[in-house]
Design a protein around this motif. Structure first.
Motif, PDB file in Angstrom:
ATOM      1  N   TYR A  60       7.389  -1.526   6.816  1.00  0.00           N
ATOM      2  CA  TYR A  60       7.586  -0.260   6.117  1.00  0.00           C
ATOM      3  C   TYR A  60       8.857  -0.329   5.288  1.00  0.00           C
ATOM      4  O   TYR A  60       9.890  -0.801   5.769  1.00  0.00           O
ATOM      5  CB  TYR A  60       7.718   0.886   7.120  1.00  0.00           C
ATOM      6  CG  TYR A  60       6.524   1.052   8.025  1.00  0.00           C
ATOM      7  CD1 TYR A  60       5.354   1.644   7.558  1.00  0.00           C
ATOM      8  CD2 TYR A  60       6.552   0.606   9.340  1.00  0.00           C
ATOM      9  CE1 TYR A  60       4.262   1.804   8.382  1.00  0.00           C
ATOM     10  CE2 TYR A  60       5.451   0.768  10.175  1.00  0.00           C
ATOM     11  CZ  TYR A  60       4.308   1.365   9.684  1.00  0.00           C
ATOM     12  OH  TYR A  60       3.224   1.513  10.510  1.00  0.00           O
ATOM     13  N   ARG A 108      -0.559  -1.169  -4.488  1.00  0.00           N
ATOM     14  CA  ARG A 108       0.428  -1.180  -5.567  1.00  0.00           C
ATOM     15  C   ARG A 108       0.216  -2.444  -6.392  1.00  0.00           C
ATOM     16  O   ARG A 108       0.245  -3.559  -5.864  1.00  0.00           O
ATOM     17  CB  ARG A 108       1.833  -1.139  -4.987  1.00  0.00           C
ATOM     18  CG  ARG A 108       2.193   0.187  -4.316  1.00  0.00           C
ATOM     19  CD  ARG A 108       2.493   1.270  -5.345  1.00  0.00           C
ATOM     20  NE  ARG A 108       3.600   0.907  -6.201  1.00  0.00           N
ATOM     21  CZ  ARG A 108       4.878   1.216  -5.970  1.00  0.00           C
ATOM     22  NH1 ARG A 108       5.201   1.925  -4.899  1.00  0.00           N
ATOM     23  NH2 ARG A 108       5.834   0.834  -6.794  1.00  0.00           N
ATOM     24  N   ASN A 164       6.061   8.838   1.861  1.00  0.00           N
ATOM     25  CA  ASN A 164       6.027   8.636   0.410  1.00  0.00           C
ATOM     26  C   ASN A 164       6.472   7.256  -0.058  1.00  0.00           C
ATOM     27  O   ASN A 164       6.470   6.991  -1.251  1.00  0.00           O
ATOM     28  CB  ASN A 164       6.899   9.692  -0.265  1.00  0.00           C
ATOM     29  CG  ASN A 164       6.331  11.086  -0.054  1.00  0.00           C
ATOM     30  OD1 ASN A 164       5.144  11.226   0.292  1.00  0.00           O
ATOM     31  ND2 ASN A 164       7.137  12.102  -0.231  1.00  0.00           N
ATOM     32  N   GLU A 165       6.868   6.386   0.853  1.00  0.00           N
ATOM     33  CA  GLU A 165       7.280   5.048   0.426  1.00  0.00           C
ATOM     34  C   GLU A 165       6.203   4.019   0.781  1.00  0.00           C
ATOM     35  O   GLU A 165       5.437   4.215   1.726  1.00  0.00           O
ATOM     36  CB  GLU A 165       8.614   4.663   1.083  1.00  0.00           C
ATOM     37  CG  GLU A 165       9.798   5.425   0.501  1.00  0.00           C
ATOM     38  CD  GLU A 165      11.134   4.899   1.011  1.00  0.00           C
ATOM     39  OE1 GLU A 165      11.381   3.685   0.925  1.00  0.00           O
ATOM     40  OE2 GLU A 165      11.939   5.713   1.507  1.00  0.00           O
ATOM     41  N   PRO A 166       6.180   2.900   0.071  1.00  0.00           N
ATOM     42  CA  PRO A 166       5.142   1.893   0.329  1.00  0.00           C
ATOM     43  C   PRO A 166       5.406   1.088   1.592  1.00  0.00           C
ATOM     44  O   PRO A 166       6.501   1.131   2.161  1.00  0.00           O
ATOM     45  CB  PRO A 166       5.225   0.990  -0.909  1.00  0.00           C
ATOM     46  CG  PRO A 166       6.639   1.109  -1.359  1.00  0.00           C
ATOM     47  CD  PRO A 166       7.052   2.523  -1.051  1.00  0.00           C
ATOM     48  N   TRP A 179       0.840  -1.202   0.000  1.00  0.00           N
ATOM     49  CA  TRP A 179       0.000   0.000   0.000  1.00  0.00           C
ATOM     50  C   TRP A 179       0.871   1.246   0.000  1.00  0.00           C
ATOM     51  O   TRP A 179       1.993   1.241   0.508  1.00  0.00           O
ATOM     52  CB  TRP A 179      -0.912   0.016   1.238  1.00  0.00           C
ATOM     53  CG  TRP A 179      -1.812  -1.181   1.315  1.00  0.00           C
ATOM     54  CD1 TRP A 179      -1.582  -2.350   1.985  1.00  0.00           C
ATOM     55  CD2 TRP A 179      -3.074  -1.340   0.663  1.00  0.00           C
ATOM     56  NE1 TRP A 179      -2.631  -3.222   1.789  1.00  0.00           N
ATOM     57  CE2 TRP A 179      -3.566  -2.630   0.986  1.00  0.00           C
ATOM     58  CE3 TRP A 179      -3.856  -0.511  -0.172  1.00  0.00           C
ATOM     59  CZ2 TRP A 179      -4.786  -3.102   0.518  1.00  0.00           C
ATOM     60  CZ3 TRP A 179      -5.081  -0.995  -0.638  1.00  0.00           C
ATOM     61  CH2 TRP A 179      -5.530  -2.277  -0.292  1.00  0.00           C
ATOM     62  N   GLN A 180       0.304   2.313  -0.528  1.00  0.00           N
ATOM     63  CA  GLN A 180       1.053   3.573  -0.550  1.00  0.00           C
ATOM     64  C   GLN A 180       0.068   4.732  -0.610  1.00  0.00           C
ATOM     65  O   GLN A 180      -0.950   4.673  -1.296  1.00  0.00           O
ATOM     66  CB  GLN A 180       1.994   3.607  -1.771  1.00  0.00           C
ATOM     67  CG  GLN A 180       3.005   4.741  -1.721  1.00  0.00           C
ATOM     68  CD  GLN A 180       4.145   4.521  -2.710  1.00  0.00           C
ATOM     69  OE1 GLN A 180       4.272   3.444  -3.297  1.00  0.00           O
ATOM     70  NE2 GLN A 180       4.970   5.531  -2.884  1.00  0.00           N
ATOM     71  N   SER A 181       0.406   5.773   0.113  1.00  0.00           N
ATOM     72  CA  SER A 181      -0.391   6.993   0.090  1.00  0.00           C
ATOM     73  C   SER A 181       0.088   7.904  -1.032  1.00  0.00           C
ATOM     74  O   SER A 181       1.295   8.026  -1.265  1.00  0.00           O
ATOM     75  CB  SER A 181      -0.267   7.720   1.428  1.00  0.00           C
ATOM     76  OG  SER A 181      -0.782   9.030   1.322  1.00  0.00           O
ATOM     77  N   LEU A 232      -5.231   5.006   0.960  1.00  0.00           N
ATOM     78  CA  LEU A 232      -4.067   4.184   0.644  1.00  0.00           C
ATOM     79  C   LEU A 232      -4.405   3.350  -0.578  1.00  0.00           C
ATOM     80  O   LEU A 232      -5.489   2.759  -0.652  1.00  0.00           O
ATOM     81  CB  LEU A 232      -3.731   3.264   1.830  1.00  0.00           C
ATOM     82  CG  LEU A 232      -3.495   3.983   3.159  1.00  0.00           C
ATOM     83  CD1 LEU A 232      -3.385   2.967   4.295  1.00  0.00           C
ATOM     84  CD2 LEU A 232      -2.245   4.851   3.094  1.00  0.00           C
TER      85      LEU A 232
END
Lengths: 322, 258
Positions: free
Chosen positions: B131, B231, B115-117, B46-48, B228
């Motif tokens: 993380y 990816r 900023n990272e998944p 997942w990533q924001s 979120l």
């Protein structure tokens, strides 16, 4: 009120060489010999996706990453010299034949088959380990770097968690995700502390192919190493009782070695019955919600695994130098 | 809880559609993944895309980063006067004082929306969040256990979750007070009590809501909300980013014959 975790007497990698004898006595189930688990069928419990259920807390049973080839022996001349402070650091080292064997199970001499130039570099690292006159002589693990694929199993207790498609290892310094889906490795120019791992189950054995190693972690504080070209064939051979497994890792690396070698490490499950100590067993009882839960099977948890450089709290993954 | 039957899925889907005008309604239809226990399964990477790490409050573009409409409900974080001064100090020193620039663990909730998944691994008893940045692991226990005794200074806090329908509600305490909330100096203390609400919008989107209660720092509780996104690239995987090793990476070339 703030309360710092004080469950550990020795913490961080710098402390290894100065373990008080009293602390060593706490290491309840350390053993000097073991019978490797044999490959075979898995007859124990399975997860919904069919994997053998080996999840839980584990630890190796013979020693830390101090000395790769003599896990319960001294390390270099410094370690054998009379203790400078009158005895606190004295090691009660047993005769060699009463200590655990070399972790190198192949070749038979128990030594890594390093090419002569590589042996010289290993000796150089060991010479300066306790007097690191250059940054490169500071063992990277002491700076909270991950231990690398094999050395991670020579340190504190760790946890295995399993999911469809994955086996995940949570170490006090780093995390490894074993992908079970047979997708290709990462591009070969990406070199990682813990490598890139693909695995599958064969009966009681998790077979893992680990590439993309940056090989910066060394294989012990004794300084043995391989190169970025190394590939590692790992086998996690679980006893169907669920109490033990044997870790076998065969390293192939023509850049540094004269022939492949195999590391073997015995491991044992940590439960609520495991003697409490500061090394194998870093778990604590979980607190169950509500009354009437006392009959439930005891649950254990581990503290957060975030490394703090310079003998900070135990097992944390990212550095604070405060 | 029993797995949801086909009938119930259809019924829930109908109810969900009927209520979908309300933005807070979690998705409950057949389109969301479920675990063996019937609960929503958040497994995945997942990533924001919120840009919240550049600043939780509404902000214009700066040399530090792009503009953003903010993720704080009501736009403004209700700091106490002394805390507002601390934030100003943080902002002035952000280039070196932001824990991110020192590769410290980002903490909770910053690890979620930076900023990272990150990857979620889920079992009925817990969720494991790995993380990419710093590569730390956070566990959200969903097995009926409580926070441990005493205050413990955890970088990521101690997380205990439970399900309210299809929403995972997580109670987080035991912070160490050394983390920031974004790159511009917003912060909390070790007295933070965070409540997260995780729910699916659809099978590839999670609505993440977090409410901050920290009497040492704020005048009242306040909330953020971000989405979120899953990816989906075929080759996506969390690649280790032990950021803290970068400062000494150069000292550890693999020895050579040179």
């Amino acid at each position: 009120m703030r309360k710092r975790l004080q469950l550990v007497v020795l913490s961080g990698a710098f402390a290894i060489a100065t373990v008080p004898a009293s602390a060593q006595n706490l290491r309840g189930w350390r053993e000097s010999s073991f019978v490797p688990t044999a490959k075979g069928e898995w007859t124990g419990p399975r997860l919904a996706d069919g994997q053998p259920d080996v999840s839980g807390h584990w630890s190796n049973t013979i020693g830390n990453h101090n000395n790769l080839t003599d896990p319960q022996g001294p390390l270099g001349a410094d370690d054998e010299a009379p203790p400078p402070n009158g005895g606190q650091n004295a090691r009660r080292v047993k005769p060699r034949n009463e200590r655990a064997p070399s972790r190198i199970s192949d070749p038979p001499d128990g030594q890594i088959p390093l090419q002569p130039w590589a042996r010289a570099r290993q000796q150089e690292f060991l010479k300066y380990l306790n007097n690191p006159i250059k940054p490169e002589y500071v063992e990277p693990f002491a700076r909270c770097a991950p231990g690398g694929p094999s050395k991670s199993f020579m340190w504190h207790g760790y946890e295995i968690r399993q999911y469809p498609g994955y086996v995940v290892f949570l170490f006090d310094s780093g995390t490894r995700v074993i992908h079970l889906d047979a997708k290709p490795h990462l591009p070969s120019n990406l070199k990682l502390w813990n490598g890139d791992s693909r695995g599958h189950w064969e009966g009681n054995t998790l077979v893992v192919d680990t590439t993309n190693n940056n090989s910066k972690a060394r294989l012990g504080r004794s300084g043995e190493f391989v190169s970025e070209n190394a590939s590692i064939a790992e086998r996690f051979i679980f006893d169907p009782s669920g109490d033990r497994f044997t870790y076998d890792a065969t390293y192939t690396d023509p850049t540094v070695l004269t022939r492949p070698f195999t590391i073997t490490i015995p491991n044992r499950r940590v439960t609520d019955k495991t003697p409490a100590d500061d090394w194998n067993n870093l778990t604590f009882p979980a607190k169950l919600a509500g009354a009437g839960n006392q009959d439930k099977a005891p649950l254990i948890e581990a503290y957060e695994r975030v490394c703090v450089e310079g003998n900070g709290n135990h097992g944390q993954v990212v550095v604070s130098s405060k | 809880m029993r797995p949801v039957s086909g009938y119930n899925v259809a019924l829930l889907a109908a109810v969900s559609l009927a209520l979908s005008a309300g933005a807070q309604t979690p998705a409950s239809g057949p389109g969301i993944p479920r675990g063996v226990d019937g609960k929503p399964d958040f497994s995945g990477i997942w990533q924001s895309l919120s840009g919240a790490d550049y600043g939780l409050e509404p902000h214009l573009a700066t040399k530090d980063g792009p503009p953003g409409a903010g993720v704080v409900e009501g736009d403004v974080i209700p700091y106490q006067p002394a805390a507002l001064q601390q934030r100003a100090k943080n902002f002035a020193a952000r280039a070196s004082a932001d824990p991110r620039t020192k590769c410290f663990t980002l903490g909770t909730p910053r690890g979620i929306y930076n900023n990272e998944p990150f990857q979620i691994f889920q079992r009925p008893r817990d969720l494991t969040l790995l993380y990419e940045f710093g590569h730390p692991v956070r566990t959200i226990h969903t097995n009926g256990t409580e926070h441990p005794d005493g205050h413990i200074d955890f970088w990521l806090g101690d997380s205990r979750g439970h399900w309210e329908g299809d929403t995972l509600v997580v109670d987080v305490t035991d912070f160490n007070g050394e983390t920031w909330l974004d790159r511009v100096g917003n912060f909390n203390s070790d007295g933070l009590h965070l409540v997260e609400r995780w729910s699916y919008v659809d099978g590839n989107t999670i609505r993440y809501r977090a409410t901050f209660d920290d009497p040492k720092v704020y005048t009242r509780p306040w909330s953020i909300e971000v989405l979120l996104y899953r990816r989906l690239e075929p080759n996506v995987q969390i690649i280790e980013n032990y950021c803290s090793t970068l400062e000494y990476d150069e000292y550890y070339p693999v020895p050579s014959t040179k």
